[in-house]
Design a protein around this motif. Sequence first.
Motif, PDB file in Angstrom:
ATOM      1  N   ASN A  56       1.034  -1.095   0.290  1.00 40.56           N
ATOM      2  CA  ASN A  56      -0.141   0.078   0.124  1.00 40.56           C
ATOM      3  C   ASN A  56       0.902   1.232   0.033  1.00 40.56           C
ATOM      4  OD1 ASN A  56       0.941   0.284   2.709  1.00 40.56           O
ATOM      5  ND2 ASN A  56      -0.792  -0.439   3.767  1.00 40.56           N
ATOM      6  N   PHE A  57       0.239   2.309   0.448  1.00 38.57           N
ATOM      7  CA  PHE A  57       1.166   3.508   0.344  1.00 38.57           C
ATOM      8  C   PHE A  57       2.314   3.485   1.159  1.00 38.57           C
ATOM      9  CE2 PHE A  57      -1.858   4.178   3.862  1.00 38.57           C
ATOM     10  CZ  PHE A  57      -1.096   4.885   4.543  1.00 38.57           C
ATOM     11  N   THR A  86       2.046  -2.266  -8.310  1.00 39.40           N
ATOM     12  CA  THR A  86       1.873  -1.023  -8.125  1.00 39.40           C
ATOM     13  C   THR A  86       2.381  -0.405  -9.141  1.00 39.40           C
ATOM     14  OG1 THR A  86       3.753  -0.927  -6.642  1.00 39.40           O
ATOM     15  CG2 THR A  86       1.710  -1.281  -5.455  1.00 39.40           C
ATOM     16  N   GLN A 304      -0.038   8.225  -7.183  1.00 41.50           N
ATOM     17  CA  GLN A 304      -0.592   8.109  -5.943  1.00 41.50           C
ATOM     18  C   GLN A 304      -2.213   7.823  -6.339  1.00 41.50           C
ATOM     19  OE1 GLN A 304       1.358   7.668  -3.370  1.00 41.50           O
ATOM     20  NE2 GLN A 304       2.754   8.257  -4.855  1.00 41.50           N
ATOM     21  N   ASN A 307      -3.000   4.291  -7.994  1.00 43.41           N
ATOM     22  CA  ASN A 307      -2.972   3.167  -6.891  1.00 43.41           C
ATOM     23  C   ASN A 307      -3.890   3.502  -5.670  1.00 43.41           C
ATOM     24  OD1 ASN A 307      -0.777   1.074  -7.065  1.00 43.41           O
ATOM     25  ND2 ASN A 307       0.277   2.834  -7.769  1.00 43.41           N
ATOM     26  N   TRP A 309      -4.006   5.879  -3.338  1.00 45.45           N
ATOM     27  CA  TRP A 309      -3.259   6.091  -2.230  1.00 45.45           C
ATOM     28  C   TRP A 309      -3.126   7.679  -1.848  1.00 45.45           C
ATOM     29  CZ3 TRP A 309       2.098   3.601  -3.773  1.00 45.45           C
ATOM     30  CH2 TRP A 309       1.932   2.399  -3.981  1.00 45.45           C
ATOM     31  N   ARG A 314      -8.130   7.086   0.487  1.00 43.26           N
ATOM     32  CA  ARG A 314      -7.769   6.166   1.477  1.00 43.26           C
ATOM     33  C   ARG A 314      -9.229   6.474   2.530  1.00 43.26           C
ATOM     34  NH1 ARG A 314      -2.072   8.398   2.428  1.00 43.26           N
ATOM     35  NH2 ARG A 314      -2.702   8.037   4.584  1.00 43.26           N
TER      36      ARG A 314
END
Length: 326
Positions: A56-57, A86, A304, A307, A309, A314
């Motif tokens: 993840n991020f 990613t 970002q 994905n 992110w 989020r």
Amino acid sequence: MKLLYLDSSISRLADPKGEVLKAIKMELGYREEVQEVFSPEMADAIIIQERSSFKNFRYRSELLADPVISEFPHKVFTLNSEDSATGLLKGLYTSLPRERFNSTENAIVPFMQFPNEYVFERLDEVPGAKYLASWRGNVKSNKLRRKLLELYQDDNRFLLETTNSWLNHSESEKRAYVRLILQSKFSLCPAGWAPVSFRIYESMALGRCPVIIADSYVPPAGPEWEKFSLFFPERKINRLASFLKENEYRAEDLGKKAFEAWEKYFNSDCITKYYADAVLALIKSNSELSRAREIERWNSLKLQWENGWTIPQRALNKIRNLKAFF
């Protein structure tokens, strides 16, 4: 060209087995233009087979915590076969979706390793292709697969089967899977966790036309995909049967050409060369990158957003998860 191979003895982010990396290292060892070095400062490029994990991020922080990758991110090229890739590192990907793919930073490659060895063996009894199309897989990975079953499970032109297994199939399941593909004129390849599935390449190896129902799938370079495969839009899944019927007369020829493409580009005798050529081409085309530019790319809004992110994305995901829980 001077290359450093970043294995798990150097980086905890590297795959502990690193079988793909070992194969590529051996292939590149025969190239006169390539020299292995053991210092990142001396290397023109650093090749890593990333450890498979959920990324993840926070993965950016993990990369920046790695002594070698943090200092030389612009030199790093990955070998990545994760479903949820990613695209953070430049390199070769089996499963990078179209929205994250950039041809200057990535190359799409077929799988080098497959879970079903029987695909590549001749079965004693090969049944004829009596069904229009077939598919067998896990429906939990994508609602598209559930829709496929809903529409065509009771259609006697289709042979559709579900399984709860996930890369842990029994010997009988593996053999049944091969026979299922061989019993059909077309092999359906709907998106799962990723746009790509093993089934696309397995179908080619078995001489069946893959019907790729995955809008984000990016085909590997080399083969002329339009000459042996069919691409069908996900949103039109309810029209699939009529589309296949219209193309039924082409099925045998498409299947033959699919096998020829497999033999020429992707089989076990040439796949390591395919990977080696692809990674060298990427390294050469990215030779002018700097550390600052690569870090800037990692932190870019574009990457970002693609994905999911960004902070708003989020937050929205957290709200959705809470609603699903309650």
